[in-house]
Design a protein around this motif. Sequence first.
Motif, PDB file in Angstrom:
ATOM      1  N   ALA A   1       0.828  -1.210   0.000  1.00 43.88           N
ATOM      2  CA  ALA A   1       0.000   0.000   0.000  1.00 43.88           C
ATOM      3  C   ALA A   1       0.862   1.260   0.000  1.00 43.88           C
ATOM      4  O   ALA A   1       0.536   2.238  -0.678  1.00 43.88           O
ATOM      5  N   ALA A   2       1.955   1.235   0.739  1.00 43.83           N
ATOM      6  CA  ALA A   2       2.850   2.399   0.793  1.00 43.83           C
ATOM      7  C   ALA A   2       3.443   2.697  -0.583  1.00 43.83           C
ATOM      8  O   ALA A   2       3.603   3.867  -0.940  1.00 43.83           O
ATOM      9  N   THR A   3       3.742   1.656  -1.359  1.00 43.24           N
ATOM     10  CA  THR A   3       4.318   1.880  -2.698  1.00 43.24           C
ATOM     11  C   THR A   3       3.291   2.424  -3.675  1.00 43.24           C
ATOM     12  O   THR A   3       3.661   3.011  -4.682  1.00 43.24           O
ATOM     13  N   LYS A   4       2.015   2.223  -3.384  1.00 44.58           N
ATOM     14  CA  LYS A   4       0.936   2.687  -4.272  1.00 44.58           C
ATOM     15  C   LYS A   4       0.255   3.941  -3.741  1.00 44.58           C
ATOM     16  O   LYS A   4      -0.691   4.431  -4.346  1.00 44.58           O
ATOM     17  N   ASP A   5       0.719   4.438  -2.598  1.00 44.28           N
ATOM     18  CA  ASP A   5       0.160   5.631  -1.967  1.00 44.28           C
ATOM     19  C   ASP A   5      -1.343   5.494  -1.707  1.00 44.28           C
ATOM     20  O   ASP A   5      -2.135   6.389  -1.991  1.00 44.28           O
ATOM     21  N   VAL A   6      -1.717   4.314  -1.180  1.00 44.08           N
ATOM     22  CA  VAL A   6      -3.097   4.060  -0.775  1.00 44.08           C
ATOM     23  C   VAL A   6      -3.095   3.605   0.680  1.00 44.08           C
ATOM     24  O   VAL A   6      -2.068   3.204   1.217  1.00 44.08           O
ATOM     25  N   SER A   7      -4.252   3.676   1.288  1.00 46.56           N
ATOM     26  CA  SER A   7      -4.424   3.221   2.670  1.00 46.56           C
ATOM     27  C   SER A   7      -5.224   1.929   2.676  1.00 46.56           C
ATOM     28  O   SER A   7      -5.950   1.636   1.731  1.00 46.56           O
ATOM     29  N   ILE A   8      -5.103   1.192   3.771  1.00 51.24           N
ATOM     30  CA  ILE A   8      -5.887  -0.023   3.954  1.00 51.24           C
ATOM     31  C   ILE A   8      -6.805   0.200   5.150  1.00 51.24           C
ATOM     32  O   ILE A   8      -6.339   0.513   6.244  1.00 51.24           O
ATOM     33  N   LEU A   9      -8.094   0.027   4.915  1.00 50.31           N
ATOM     34  CA  LEU A   9      -9.074   0.122   5.978  1.00 50.31           C
ATOM     35  C   LEU A   9      -9.158  -1.233   6.664  1.00 50.31           C
ATOM     36  O   LEU A   9      -9.449  -2.244   6.021  1.00 50.31           O
ATOM     37  N   SER A  10      -8.877  -1.268   7.942  1.00 57.91           N
ATOM     38  CA  SER A  10      -8.931  -2.506   8.714  1.00 57.91           C
ATOM     39  C   SER A  10     -10.353  -2.708   9.225  1.00 57.91           C
ATOM     40  O   SER A  10     -10.895  -1.848   9.922  1.00 57.91           O
ATOM     41  N   MET A  11     -10.938  -3.833   8.877  1.00 56.10           N
ATOM     42  CA  MET A  11     -12.317  -4.140   9.254  1.00 56.10           C
ATOM     43  C   MET A  11     -12.351  -5.014  10.502  1.00 56.10           C
ATOM     44  O   MET A  11     -11.407  -5.754  10.772  1.00 56.10           O
ATOM     45  N   PRO A  12     -13.449  -4.966  11.275  1.00 52.03           N
ATOM     46  CA  PRO A  12     -13.557  -5.812  12.464  1.00 52.03           C
ATOM     47  C   PRO A  12     -13.609  -7.300  12.124  1.00 52.03           C
ATOM     48  O   PRO A  12     -13.434  -8.145  12.984  1.00 52.03           O
ATOM     49  N   THR A  13     -13.812  -7.622  10.858  1.00 47.21           N
ATOM     50  CA  THR A  13     -13.833  -9.012  10.397  1.00 47.21           C
ATOM     51  C   THR A  13     -12.427  -9.562  10.188  1.00 47.21           C
ATOM     52  O   THR A  13     -12.268 -10.732   9.848  1.00 47.21           O
ATOM     53  N   GLY A  14     -11.406  -8.700  10.334  1.00 46.05           N
ATOM     54  CA  GLY A  14     -10.027  -9.103  10.092  1.00 46.05           C
ATOM     55  C   GLY A  14      -9.601  -8.842   8.661  1.00 46.05           C
ATOM     56  O   GLY A  14      -8.430  -9.020   8.311  1.00 46.05           O
ATOM     57  N   GLN A  15     -10.528  -8.421   7.830  1.00 50.03           N
ATOM     58  CA  GLN A  15     -10.207  -8.125   6.442  1.00 50.03           C
ATOM     59  C   GLN A  15      -9.672  -6.700   6.312  1.00 50.03           C
ATOM     60  O   GLN A  15      -9.858  -5.872   7.195  1.00 50.03           O
ATOM     61  N   GLY A  16      -9.017  -6.442   5.207  1.00 54.35           N
ATOM     62  CA  GLY A  16      -8.570  -5.109   4.852  1.00 54.35           C
ATOM     63  C   GLY A  16      -9.224  -4.695   3.549  1.00 54.35           C
ATOM     64  O   GLY A  16      -9.478  -5.535   2.683  1.00 54.35           O
ATOM     65  N   ILE A  17      -9.511  -3.418   3.402  1.00 57.42           N
ATOM     66  CA  ILE A  17     -10.148  -2.889   2.202  1.00 57.42           C
ATOM     67  C   ILE A  17      -9.227  -1.835   1.597  1.00 57.42           C
ATOM     68  O   ILE A  17      -8.802  -0.907   2.272  1.00 57.42           O
ATOM     69  N   ILE A  18      -8.954  -2.002   0.303  1.00 54.50           N
ATOM     70  CA  ILE A  18      -8.163  -1.033  -0.460  1.00 54.50           C
ATOM     71  C   ILE A  18      -9.057  -0.502  -1.579  1.00 54.50           C
ATOM     72  O   ILE A  18      -9.752  -1.283  -2.237  1.00 54.50           O
ATOM     73  N   ILE A  19      -9.020   0.802  -1.796  1.00 51.82           N
ATOM     74  CA  ILE A  19      -9.698   1.403  -2.932  1.00 51.82           C
ATOM     75  C   ILE A  19      -8.647   2.073  -3.803  1.00 51.82           C
ATOM     76  O   ILE A  19      -7.930   2.955  -3.332  1.00 51.82           O
ATOM     77  N   LYS A  20      -8.546   1.606  -5.042  1.00 49.58           N
ATOM     78  CA  LYS A  20      -7.546   2.177  -5.938  1.00 49.58           C
ATOM     79  C   LYS A  20      -7.967   3.578  -6.361  1.00 49.58           C
ATOM     80  O   LYS A  20      -9.101   3.809  -6.764  1.00 49.58           O
ATOM     81  N   GLN A  21      -7.047   4.499  -6.253  1.00 52.14           N
ATOM     82  CA  GLN A  21      -7.346   5.885  -6.589  1.00 52.14           C
ATOM     83  C   GLN A  21      -6.870   6.228  -7.973  1.00 52.14           C
ATOM     84  O   GLN A  21      -6.022   5.649  -8.531  1.00 52.14           O
TER      85      GLN A  21
END
Length: 74
Positions: free
Chosen positions: A54-74
């Motif tokens: 994520a750092a190399t793509k300049d995006v953030s990861i949303l940490s979900m209570p399910t243990g999953q992560g969500i990325i949205i490509k900008q």
Amino acid sequence: RKIAYLSMDLNHAGAEMAVMDKLWPRLSKGAVVVVDDYGWTGNEEQYNAWNAFAATKDVSILSMPTGQGIIIKQ
């Protein structure tokens, strides 16, 4: 062809990063990537690999209570 939604659940950090290196360019703007096993104890290798990616793509990861992560490509 572009990808608008990608669910990643390979249970191996190296394999997931290899797939993302190939598929990231095909993701459309606004595409959603769901990363399984991102935030659970015992999956630190995947957590660290995804954060580095994520750092190399300049995006953030949303940490979900399910243990999953969500990325949205900008």
